[in-house]
Design a protein around this motif. Sequence first.
Motif: not given
Length: 406
Positions: A312-321
């Motif tokens: 999901d978009a939230g996990l993707a943003r966390a993964s980017l970090h």
Amino acid sequence: MSSILTNSGAMTALRVLRHVRDAQDDVQSMVGTGMAVATARDDAAVWAISKVMQSDAAAFDQINDALSLGAATVAVAGQASETVVDLIADMKAKVIAGAQENVDRAKLGADIDALRDQISQLVAAAQFNGLNLVDHTFPERGADTALLASLDRDVQGVEARWISVAKQDLSLHEEEATGWNTTGIGRTIAAGDRRLLGRVQDTETPGTLFRMNGLAGLPLPRPVVFGHGGDHAQTIRDIRDGMEFAAKALGLSFAFDYSTTATGTQIYATNTGDTAITLTDVDLEIVRFGTPTAQTRVPGRLSLLNHVSVADAGLARASLHIIERKLDHATAAAAEFGTVSNRIDTQRAFVSHLADALKSGIGALVDADLEEAQAQQQALQVQGELAGQALSIANAAPEHLLSLFE
């Protein structure tokens, strides 16, 4: 006075002839061996010095071979780390795409899994002659590799000099452990407050494992496992990175930091949100798994990439970090190998030139001057002929005594 019993002239001529023949033998040996000092009897002091220098020259030849082997090993590790940087950059592009709406997350997730598998395979294969500088998931593999670089000789003897090559862990291994004693921290942090979560002692045994199940009562998709591989500072950075990933993945407003004291490192959490949040199931210093042994596997420094997800978009943003942090780590590893590689190349050139200079110095001490030897040989031939004639004349002198009695 003339005598038929003692022929002084003949003795003198014979002595000269023997001296000339000894000198001819020396010159012939010099021409045959090419050395003015071939044995200790030729010149004990020069011979002793030359033998020490010859041993040093032979040692430098071996050092140069060892440096060549080390250069090849570092080159393999450097190429592997640079490729890992490229693969993580590709993974980052996939995650950025996954942070958007209306994308094929399944396809992006499959691409990310493929990139992750490729990193694992590449790191495992990046060995030269059995030495892998980018995969050391066992504590004993964390020690630096020392390459013999030179020998320093002084009046007190010989001292070896080394080039230290720091291993750079780029593995994705993550310990699959069971039997955890899960006790949560359970601390409530008001909005804007900064609270101590726990402390990791710098005396922890390499191989000690820590696990985090979630934050604020919210479970992570999978537990995050940290391992102490002997590098205390890097362990703390991994824990901070993992907690930041967990907070972002769960949509929590947290920032994490740490401070080092004389006995260990304290880890803090700051609530950057508007409401108080209670932390639970944060297993750091409180929880250990089993008794660390020499074979306890430590999660790799890139193991958090296993948690990268675009579900999901939230996990993707966390993964980017997380990807950004691990990209920095891989880039630093590649840069370190590049620096060491340059140093080894410089040392190899120096050792090679030094060995050549030693050999030239040895030659100046013990090699024969063949032009001079040729001139000496010709002169000695003439001296030998003259000494032979003188001996013949001296031997004929007693015969002249007969004329006195005729």
